[in-house]
Design an enzyme around this catalytic site. Structure first.
Site, PDB file in Angstrom:
ATOM      1  N   SER A  72       1.096  -1.482   0.112  1.00 33.79           N
ATOM      2  CA  SER A  72       0.446  -0.425  -0.328  1.00 33.79           C
ATOM      3  C   SER A  72       1.097   1.400  -0.106  1.00 33.79           C
ATOM      4  O   SER A  72       1.452   1.358  -0.904  1.00 33.79           O
ATOM      5  CB  SER A  72      -0.812  -0.279   1.291  1.00 33.79           C
ATOM      6  OG  SER A  72      -1.660   0.894   1.070  1.00 33.79           O
ATOM      7  N   HIS A 117      -4.330  -0.603  -4.533  1.00 32.38           N
ATOM      8  CA  HIS A 117      -5.759  -1.331  -4.119  1.00 32.38           C
ATOM      9  C   HIS A 117      -6.038  -0.537  -5.600  1.00 32.38           C
ATOM     10  O   HIS A 117      -7.422  -0.015  -5.447  1.00 32.38           O
ATOM     11  CB  HIS A 117      -6.282  -0.252  -3.326  1.00 32.38           C
ATOM     12  CG  HIS A 117      -5.069  -0.586  -2.020  1.00 32.38           C
ATOM     13  ND1 HIS A 117      -5.661  -1.219  -1.185  1.00 32.38           N
ATOM     14  CD2 HIS A 117      -4.912   0.683  -1.387  1.00 32.38           C
ATOM     15  CE1 HIS A 117      -5.133  -1.272   0.140  1.00 32.38           C
ATOM     16  NE2 HIS A 117      -4.175   0.197  -0.017  1.00 32.38           N
ATOM     17  N   GLU A 168      -5.081  -5.299  -5.204  1.00 28.83           N
ATOM     18  CA  GLU A 168      -4.721  -5.763  -4.141  1.00 28.83           C
ATOM     19  C   GLU A 168      -4.407  -7.042  -3.740  1.00 28.83           C
ATOM     20  O   GLU A 168      -4.849  -7.645  -4.685  1.00 28.83           O
ATOM     21  CB  GLU A 168      -6.430  -5.329  -3.139  1.00 28.83           C
ATOM     22  CG  GLU A 168      -6.789  -4.486  -3.015  1.00 28.83           C
ATOM     23  CD  GLU A 168      -7.949  -4.367  -2.121  1.00 28.83           C
ATOM     24  OE1 GLU A 168      -8.105  -5.179  -1.742  1.00 28.83           O
ATOM     25  OE2 GLU A 168      -8.407  -2.462  -1.864  1.00 28.83           O
TER      26      GLU A 168
END
Length: 293
Positions: free
Chosen positions: A136, A178, A205
């Protein structure tokens, strides 16, 4: 570095799109451990991107412990003084695997960018061949140009995103995460429209782009990696107003699903001719052995 490993290592980046599996088969984290040297590797977890550092550490402590890693430690960086602290820098200098958690990439760079810890991470990758992972926010921070902020709209818009300085393990690319789950293609197109020198990398993801310096790439996990290349495009972005939708002609897009694997051709190796020129160019960019600066 683990003294039992005598084979020189090229150094790896494990760039994860977020929400990787941390409880079941843990394919991505397992691969990170394998690349770092296995269960005997020394792994440090940097939680500087997160405001819930202890919670993040416990999650990865449990995950790496379940994978059999015995030597794991938490680098809780809460200030730039911490990132210049000899003890923390020494732990990175001795680590085989360095993992950056999610959170806010701007916070991560504000705390460690340009510090002794930052420099030691570069030495770990480029001199000792260590493995650096990031999920992330930790993924976005990998490149020299980092997505600092940007809206997710249905269509790309001029001025809707801004970039900042990243850690610089990669150059000439920008990473978003994401990706499919948060419908961020338009955001990546906005970046490429305004910065055609850069190629955009969008990672889903529970998916990772694994880069071995000077060798090649592979995609792991459940999703895909999207590459947006606007270097040959025609665009009116310089003429339109902010928040207007740009015209983008001849933008190239590569979709690399989990299981995709490409290596740089060696010499006259024929396999190189089966890789399209634009993808081979991307491969050369991301695997380039940048010097220790």
């Amino acid at each position: 570095m683990n003294p039992t490993l005598n084979v020189p290592r090229n150094g790896h980046l494990v760039i994860i799109g977020g929400h990787e599996d941390r409880q079941h088969d843990m394919q991505i984290l397992s691969r990170f451990v394998e690349l770092a040297g296995g269960v005997n590797a020394r792994i440090v977890v940097i939680t500087a991107a997160s405001q819930i550092a202890d919670e993040m550490w416990h999650i990865y402590d449990d995950a790496f412990g379940a994978l059999g890693v015995m030597q794991r430690s938490h680098l809780e960086i809460t200030s730039r003084d911490d990132a210049n602290d000899e003890n923390f820098v020494r732990q990175v200098a001795e680590a085989d695997g360095i993992f950056m958690t999610g959170g806010d990439q701007k916070r991560l760079l504000a705390l460690i960018g340009g510090t002794a810890l930052d420099a030691e991470m570069h030495a770990a990758l480029k001199v000792r061949g260590a493995t650096i992972g990031g999920t992330s926010a930790g993924a976005s921070a990998m490149s020299g140009h980092m997505l600092a902020q940007g809206r997710t709209d249905l269509l790309p818009e001029k001025g809707s995103v801004s970039l900042g300085a990243g850690l610089g393990f990669l150059h000439r690319v920008v990473v978003d995460q994401h990706f499919s789950e948060r419908q961020r293609l338009s955001r990546l197109l906005s970046i490429v429209a305004q910065n055609p020198y850069l190629q955009g990398i969008g990672i889903d993801e529970d998916t990772a782009l694994v880069i071995e310096r000077g060798v090649g790439i592979e995609v792991l996990g459940e999703g895909a990696v999207t590459v947006v290349d606007g270097r040959s495009m025609s665009s009116n972005v310089a003429e339109i107003k902010d928040r207007a939708i740009p015209e983008l002609i001849d933008v190239r897009l590569h979709l690399l699903p989990a299981g995709a694997k490409y290596s740089l051709p060696i010499g006259d190796e024929q396999v190189g001719r089966r890789i399209p020129a634009s993808l081979l160019d991307f491969l050369q960019i991301v695997t380039k052995r940048t010097p220790l600066s």
